[in-house]
Design a protein around this motif. Sequence first.
Motif, PDB file in Angstrom:
ATOM      1  N   LEU A   1      66.686  23.700 -20.435  1.00  0.00           N
ATOM      2  CA  LEU A   1      66.051  24.102 -19.180  1.00  0.00           C
ATOM      3  C   LEU A   1      64.755  24.866 -19.430  1.00  0.00           C
ATOM      4  O   LEU A   1      63.735  24.616 -18.783  1.00  0.00           O
ATOM      5  N   PHE A   2      64.766  25.788 -20.386  1.00  0.00           N
ATOM      6  CA  PHE A   2      63.602  26.641 -20.620  1.00  0.00           C
ATOM      7  C   PHE A   2      62.785  26.202 -21.836  1.00  0.00           C
ATOM      8  O   PHE A   2      61.872  26.937 -22.242  1.00  0.00           O
ATOM      9  N   LEU A   3      63.065  25.052 -22.396  1.00  0.00           N
ATOM     10  CA  LEU A   3      62.272  24.546 -23.520  1.00  0.00           C
ATOM     11  C   LEU A   3      60.921  24.042 -23.012  1.00  0.00           C
ATOM     12  O   LEU A   3      60.855  23.172 -22.145  1.00  0.00           O
ATOM     13  N   ASP A   4      59.840  24.578 -23.547  1.00  0.00           N
ATOM     14  CA  ASP A   4      58.487  24.190 -23.144  1.00  0.00           C
ATOM     15  C   ASP A   4      58.044  23.012 -24.010  1.00  0.00           C
ATOM     16  O   ASP A   4      57.725  23.184 -25.188  1.00  0.00           O
ATOM     17  N   ALA A   5      58.032  21.806 -23.435  1.00  0.00           N
ATOM     18  CA  ALA A   5      57.706  20.603 -24.193  1.00  0.00           C
ATOM     19  C   ALA A   5      56.286  20.646 -24.741  1.00  0.00           C
ATOM     20  O   ALA A   5      56.026  20.201 -25.860  1.00  0.00           O
ATOM     21  N   ALA A   6      55.344  21.183 -23.976  1.00  0.00           N
ATOM     22  CA  ALA A   6      53.951  21.250 -24.431  1.00  0.00           C
ATOM     23  C   ALA A   6      53.816  22.173 -25.636  1.00  0.00           C
ATOM     24  O   ALA A   6      53.079  21.865 -26.587  1.00  0.00           O
ATOM     25  N   THR A   7      54.528  23.293 -25.623  1.00  0.00           N
ATOM     26  CA  THR A   7      54.467  24.218 -26.755  1.00  0.00           C
ATOM     27  C   THR A   7      55.067  23.589 -28.000  1.00  0.00           C
ATOM     28  O   THR A   7      54.518  23.725 -29.104  1.00  0.00           O
ATOM     29  N   VAL A   8      56.192  22.890 -27.846  1.00  0.00           N
ATOM     30  CA  VAL A   8      56.819  22.211 -28.995  1.00  0.00           C
ATOM     31  C   VAL A   8      55.875  21.154 -29.567  1.00  0.00           C
ATOM     32  O   VAL A   8      55.720  21.029 -30.784  1.00  0.00           O
ATOM     33  N   ARG A   9      55.208  20.412 -28.698  1.00  0.00           N
ATOM     34  CA  ARG A   9      54.272  19.384 -29.151  1.00  0.00           C
ATOM     35  C   ARG A   9      53.101  20.000 -29.913  1.00  0.00           C
ATOM     36  O   ARG A   9      52.689  19.494 -30.969  1.00  0.00           O
ATOM     37  N   ASP A  10      52.554  21.091 -29.389  1.00  0.00           N
ATOM     38  CA  ASP A  10      51.427  21.747 -30.071  1.00  0.00           C
ATOM     39  C   ASP A  10      51.840  22.266 -31.439  1.00  0.00           C
ATOM     40  O   ASP A  10      51.073  22.184 -32.407  1.00  0.00           O
ATOM     41  N   ARG A  11      53.035  22.824 -31.530  1.00  0.00           N
ATOM     42  CA  ARG A  11      53.509  23.322 -32.817  1.00  0.00           C
ATOM     43  C   ARG A  11      53.687  22.189 -33.823  1.00  0.00           C
ATOM     44  O   ARG A  11      53.348  22.335 -34.999  1.00  0.00           O
ATOM     45  N   LEU A  12      54.188  21.065 -33.362  1.00  0.00           N
ATOM     46  CA  LEU A  12      54.377  19.932 -34.262  1.00  0.00           C
ATOM     47  C   LEU A  12      53.037  19.374 -34.732  1.00  0.00           C
ATOM     48  O   LEU A  12      52.851  19.081 -35.916  1.00  0.00           O
ATOM     49  N   LYS A  13      52.079  19.256 -33.824  1.00  0.00           N
ATOM     50  CA  LYS A  13      50.776  18.705 -34.194  1.00  0.00           C
ATOM     51  C   LYS A  13      49.994  19.646 -35.106  1.00  0.00           C
ATOM     52  O   LYS A  13      49.078  19.205 -35.803  1.00  0.00           O
ATOM     53  N   ALA A  14      50.346  20.931 -35.089  1.00  0.00           N
ATOM     54  CA  ALA A  14      49.684  21.871 -35.994  1.00  0.00           C
ATOM     55  C   ALA A  14      50.117  21.675 -37.438  1.00  0.00           C
ATOM     56  O   ALA A  14      49.431  22.144 -38.356  1.00  0.00           O
ATOM     57  N   ASN A  15      51.230  20.979 -37.651  1.00  0.00           N
ATOM     58  CA  ASN A  15      51.672  20.695 -39.015  1.00  0.00           C
ATOM     59  C   ASN A  15      50.834  19.552 -39.578  1.00  0.00           C
ATOM     60  O   ASN A  15      50.648  18.522 -38.917  1.00  0.00           O
ATOM     61  N   PRO A  16      50.321  19.664 -40.808  1.00  0.00           N
ATOM     62  CA  PRO A  16      49.435  18.617 -41.337  1.00  0.00           C
ATOM     63  C   PRO A  16      50.106  17.264 -41.510  1.00  0.00           C
ATOM     64  O   PRO A  16      49.417  16.238 -41.488  1.00  0.00           O
ATOM     65  N   TRP A  17      51.412  17.229 -41.673  1.00  0.00           N
ATOM     66  CA  TRP A  17      52.090  15.942 -41.843  1.00  0.00           C
ATOM     67  C   TRP A  17      52.186  15.153 -40.541  1.00  0.00           C
ATOM     68  O   TRP A  17      52.413  13.947 -40.553  1.00  0.00           O
ATOM     69  N   ILE A  18      52.038  15.814 -39.389  1.00  0.00           N
ATOM     70  CA  ILE A  18      52.264  15.168 -38.093  1.00  0.00           C
ATOM     71  C   ILE A  18      50.924  15.006 -37.378  1.00  0.00           C
ATOM     72  O   ILE A  18      50.245  15.982 -37.075  1.00  0.00           O
ATOM     73  N   SER A  19      50.560  13.759 -37.105  1.00  0.00           N
ATOM     74  CA  SER A  19      49.297  13.496 -36.403  1.00  0.00           C
ATOM     75  C   SER A  19      49.468  13.464 -34.893  1.00  0.00           C
ATOM     76  O   SER A  19      48.530  13.743 -34.149  1.00  0.00           O
ATOM     77  N   ASP A  20      50.666  13.123 -34.416  1.00  0.00           N
ATOM     78  CA  ASP A  20      50.905  13.099 -32.975  1.00  0.00           C
ATOM     79  C   ASP A  20      52.398  13.253 -32.720  1.00  0.00           C
ATOM     80  O   ASP A  20      53.226  12.969 -33.595  1.00  0.00           O
ATOM     81  N   ALA A  21      52.736  13.704 -31.511  1.00  0.00           N
ATOM     82  CA  ALA A  21      54.137  13.922 -31.162  1.00  0.00           C
ATOM     83  C   ALA A  21      54.319  13.780 -29.663  1.00  0.00           C
ATOM     84  O   ALA A  21      53.412  14.083 -28.882  1.00  0.00           O
ATOM     85  N   THR A  22      55.497  13.310 -29.269  1.00  0.00           N
ATOM     86  CA  THR A  22      55.874  13.184 -27.862  1.00  0.00           C
ATOM     87  C   THR A  22      57.250  13.818 -27.687  1.00  0.00           C
ATOM     88  O   THR A  22      58.170  13.527 -28.460  1.00  0.00           O
ATOM     89  N   ILE A  23      57.391  14.664 -26.657  1.00  0.00           N
ATOM     90  CA  ILE A  23      58.639  15.375 -26.410  1.00  0.00           C
ATOM     91  C   ILE A  23      59.209  14.924 -25.069  1.00  0.00           C
ATOM     92  O   ILE A  23      58.513  14.941 -24.056  1.00  0.00           O
TER      93      ILE A  23
END
Length: 329
Positions: free
Chosen positions: A141-163
């Motif tokens: 309920l309180f999981l922020d999908a946009a924040t999770v996506r930004d955190r994943l894209k900040a990792n150099p191994w991940i170029s894009d992500a969809t939540i």
Amino acid sequence: MDGAGRLTRSLRSVGPQADLKAAAIGAVVLLRERLGRRARVPAKPMIDREPPNRLVLLVERYLPNRTGIALTVLMLLGSAGLGIVKGGHVDEFMVALSDTRNALANSAGFRITTVVINGRKQLSQDEVLAIGGVSGRSSLLFLDAATVRDRLKANPWISDATILKLYPGQLQIDIVERTAFALWQQDGRLSVISEDGAVLEPYVSRRFVTLPLVVGKGADVRARDFLALLDRYPQVRSVTKAAILVGERRWNLRLKEGLDIRLPENDVGNALAMLSKLDKEDRLFSRDIVAVDMRLPDRLTVQLSEEAAKAREELFKDKKTKKKAGDSA
């Protein structure tokens, strides 16, 4: 007849009426006194204080009831907030607040019970969740999908992500991973890079030992185009140990046998084609040489090894000695 008899009749006729009237008046007086006593309430002693000033009178007149209580509560909350900030406990407070909120949502049926991660190759599921900040205490309920996506894209191994949040308890994460493309050496540090030059991680794993090596400042972002050109000449690529970018302008090749090839800044394709032809026809790469200089467009300079140079010098001396002996004869 007029004297005693009349007077006696007059007194007898007035006496009873006067008694009744007096009794009525007395009853009324007693009733009034009794009612007056019951109605009287002893006055409470008042606190003797100075009259308030005009500001206090305005506040008491126009502010709504219980405003003082609300202001007191706000002051207490402000004091607590100030203590949290000055004490450096803001992060701890926010974490505790988030955990409490998630615990309430989990108890209401929004706990994350299923996690689906698509597209991962280099990263494990636990690594993806840790990078995205998803833990066992998180609620859907309180999981922020946009924040999770930004955190994943900040990792150099991940170029894009969809939540995707699929209520009540399923989380789906689709990621696009970068591919390890080459090893890049700069200032003594060796890193794994992707095709676009992004540094993925320091080189510590032997699984990347077969990747091509590029060296020098700027080589990380120019490696893709140069290695693609080098792939057109497998005769040269197969014996190349490292490609070195010099001055961010041109490339040198270090071959596996230690031979250095100094390529020109322009027309690199023709230089590589010439190298491939020379090795096929004259076995150039197997000769006792240490460097081939191709920087000048109209000539190719070969630098012999120290042993080869000494042998060549001695050979010339022997030829010169034999020639002088022949002339004297």
